[in-house]
Design a protein around this motif. Structure first.
Motif, PDB file in Angstrom:
ATOM      1  N   VAL A  92     -13.700  10.327  -3.700  1.00 36.67           N
ATOM      2  CA  VAL A  92     -13.150   9.316  -4.594  1.00 36.67           C
ATOM      3  C   VAL A  92     -13.927   9.374  -5.903  1.00 36.67           C
ATOM      4  O   VAL A  92     -15.080   9.810  -5.929  1.00 36.67           O
ATOM      5  N   ASP A 119      -9.693   0.899  -7.154  1.00 35.72           N
ATOM      6  CA  ASP A 119      -8.762   0.415  -6.146  1.00 35.72           C
ATOM      7  C   ASP A 119      -9.540   0.292  -4.835  1.00 35.72           C
ATOM      8  O   ASP A 119      -9.944   1.292  -4.242  1.00 35.72           O
ATOM      9  N   HIS A 172      -8.812  -0.589  -1.751  1.00 35.47           N
ATOM     10  CA  HIS A 172      -8.242   0.020  -0.547  1.00 35.47           C
ATOM     11  C   HIS A 172      -8.390   1.537  -0.575  1.00 35.47           C
ATOM     12  O   HIS A 172      -8.798   2.159   0.415  1.00 35.47           O
ATOM     13  N   THR A 173      -8.062   2.143  -1.695  1.00 37.94           N
ATOM     14  CA  THR A 173      -8.172   3.598  -1.798  1.00 37.94           C
ATOM     15  C   THR A 173      -9.616   4.042  -1.630  1.00 37.94           C
ATOM     16  O   THR A 173      -9.908   5.014  -0.921  1.00 37.94           O
ATOM     17  N   ARG A 230     -10.106   6.279   1.809  1.00 35.06           N
ATOM     18  CA  ARG A 230     -10.333   7.714   1.610  1.00 35.06           C
ATOM     19  C   ARG A 230     -11.738   8.110   2.086  1.00 35.06           C
ATOM     20  O   ARG A 230     -11.905   9.128   2.784  1.00 35.06           O
ATOM     21  N   LEU A 236       0.839  -1.193   0.000  1.00 36.35           N
ATOM     22  CA  LEU A 236       0.000   0.000   0.000  1.00 36.35           C
ATOM     23  C   LEU A 236       0.877   1.246   0.000  1.00 36.35           C
ATOM     24  O   LEU A 236       1.813   1.373   0.796  1.00 36.35           O
ATOM     25  N   TYR A 282       0.611   4.889   0.755  1.00 34.11           N
ATOM     26  CA  TYR A 282      -0.258   5.891   1.373  1.00 34.11           C
ATOM     27  C   TYR A 282      -0.081   7.293   0.804  1.00 34.11           C
ATOM     28  O   TYR A 282      -1.072   8.020   0.639  1.00 34.11           O
ATOM     29  N   MET A 306      -2.244   7.336  -2.125  1.00 39.96           N
ATOM     30  CA  MET A 306      -3.658   7.246  -1.783  1.00 39.96           C
ATOM     31  C   MET A 306      -4.184   8.537  -1.160  1.00 39.96           C
ATOM     32  O   MET A 306      -5.352   8.892  -1.335  1.00 39.96           O
TER      33      MET A 306
END
Length: 389
Positions: free
Chosen positions: A302, A288, A290-291, A295, A13, A15, A18
């Motif tokens: 997003v 994505d 995770h993003t 977020r 990841l 960050y 992100m």
């Protein structure tokens, strides 16, 4: 002012990528050594972070100096800890009750059973609880810890001989048993938030438990407009209706499709799916996972999820460690192979420890589920034929 504590697990990841507008407001405690950490407000590599209390102690101390506004994690094993810290510090996000209902598989089955079918199950305090369950339900059964992941420490008992062999293993105090459910397993991966809904469905190439008998693991995506995908999405909604859910969360749902065309819950987790699921989701939908969830959990925007069906779908297969030193070949020579990666960190002679163990993995594309599966099997056969001792 925004101040975000991050309990990290994923080794890849990024960050800063992100959270480009908040990089210096991220204080990251990581289970793995991450790259691109120079611009983070704080970064500490903490080996076995989800098993030691250091990160929680530091977050509470740092909060006294500069209060945190958000506590986020990508780690299934940190969900309850993150929820506990949030509640103690008065922060928004998933509650401790909600986190436990998704983490403890026995609680999960009890809650979900109010809305959808589940296999018959019981907690196990002693071996007698197991034999009593077998006397009523019969073989086969699955015995597993209530708070593990990745098919770790699971046993499938099909006979009295299996039971005797299981009785020689060290007993754990966190076990449950459930009926074995026949049929293929599907997984549904979603991110749900205020005004945001992304849901994608896939079928496992083989049972996740098959890795322990030497079968490679993977999954193939369904086209989102298919009847099965729509049926699985409705099952997800029904399942979640029984839970206390946070305003924003990712979900990874596993569902059996029984021979009589029923859908039966296996498990549901309030986190992003593991293994190659984020990779193939990004390849097909441009999302994505995770993003999207992290977020939104911090109140940040997003891009909206796609509304049109994708041009193609993807699948992946992970080749298991062989239990002996081998030389892994290069990428399979097919134009529809979209990604191929060798696990350079694997020790020679490694054996499978969980469903995400891999020697290498292949991602392929295709017009639909059937073509993806055909290509995955062809790529898998090529790799297996070219493994050299």
């Amino acid at each position: 002012m925004t101040n975000i504590a991050v309990l990290n697990y994923g080794p890849r990841l990024d960050y800063p990528a992100m959270f480009p507008e908040l990089t210096d407001n991220l204080q990251v405690f990581s289970q793995n050594e991450l790259k691109n950490t120079e611009e983070l407000g704080r970064y500490e590599y903490v080996p076995d972070s989800d098993a030691v209390p250091y990160a929680e102690l530091m977050i509470r101390r740092l909060h006294r100096e500069r209060p945190f506004t958000h506590i986020i994690t990508d780690n299934e094993y940190d969900l309850e800890r993150a929820a506990r810290i949030r509640e103690d510090l008065g922060l928004i996000g998933q509650s401790a009750v909600s986190a436990r209902s998704f983490r403890d598989k026995a609680v999960m089955k009890e809650v979900a059973g109010r809305a959808v079918p589940t296999a018959r199950w019981a907690r196990l305090a002693t071996i007698v609880d197991l034999t009593d369950f077998l006397a009523d339900a019969g073989y086969p059964v699955v015995v597993k810890p209530v708070s593990q992941g990745g098919s770790r420490d699971i046993a499938v008992l099909r006979s009295d001989e299996d039971l005797l062999a299981f009785s020689r293993r060290r007993w754990r105090e966190d076990l449950m048993v459930e009926e074995f459910v026949e049929g293929p397993m599907y997984h549904v991966d979603a991110v749900l938030g205020d005004g945001y809904r992304f849901v994608a469905s896939s079928r496992y190439l083989r049972s996740c438990l098959g890795v322990f008998s030497g079968r490679n693991n993977g999954s193939v995506q369904l086209r989102p407009e298919s009847g099965t995908a729509r049926r699985l999405e409705e099952f997800l909604d029904r399942t979640l209706s029984a839970f206390e859910t946070p305003a924003v969360s990712a979900y990874h749902l596993e569902v059996f499709h029984t021979p009589d065309d029923g859908l039966v819950l296996c498990e549901i987790a309030s986190r992003v799916g593991g293994d190659r699921i984020p990779w193939i989701t990004r390849a097909t939908y441009g999302v994505d996972l995770h993003t999207a969830v992290l977020r939104q959990s911090c109140g940040l925007p997003v891009p909206p999820p796609p509304t049109e069906p994708p041009a193609e779908v993807h699948g992946s297969v992970s080749i298991l460690p062989q239990g002996r030193p081998v030389r892994v070949p290069g990428a399979p020579p097919f134009p529809w192979v979209r990604h191929y990666e060798v696990n350079e960190d694997l020790e020679p002679g490694a054996v499978t420890l969980h469903s995400a163990s891999h020697l290498c993995f292949v991602v392929v594309s295709g017009a639909d589920t059937a073509q993806v599966e055909e290509r995955l099997l062809e790529a898998e056969a090529w790799v297996m034929a070219n493994l050299d001792e």
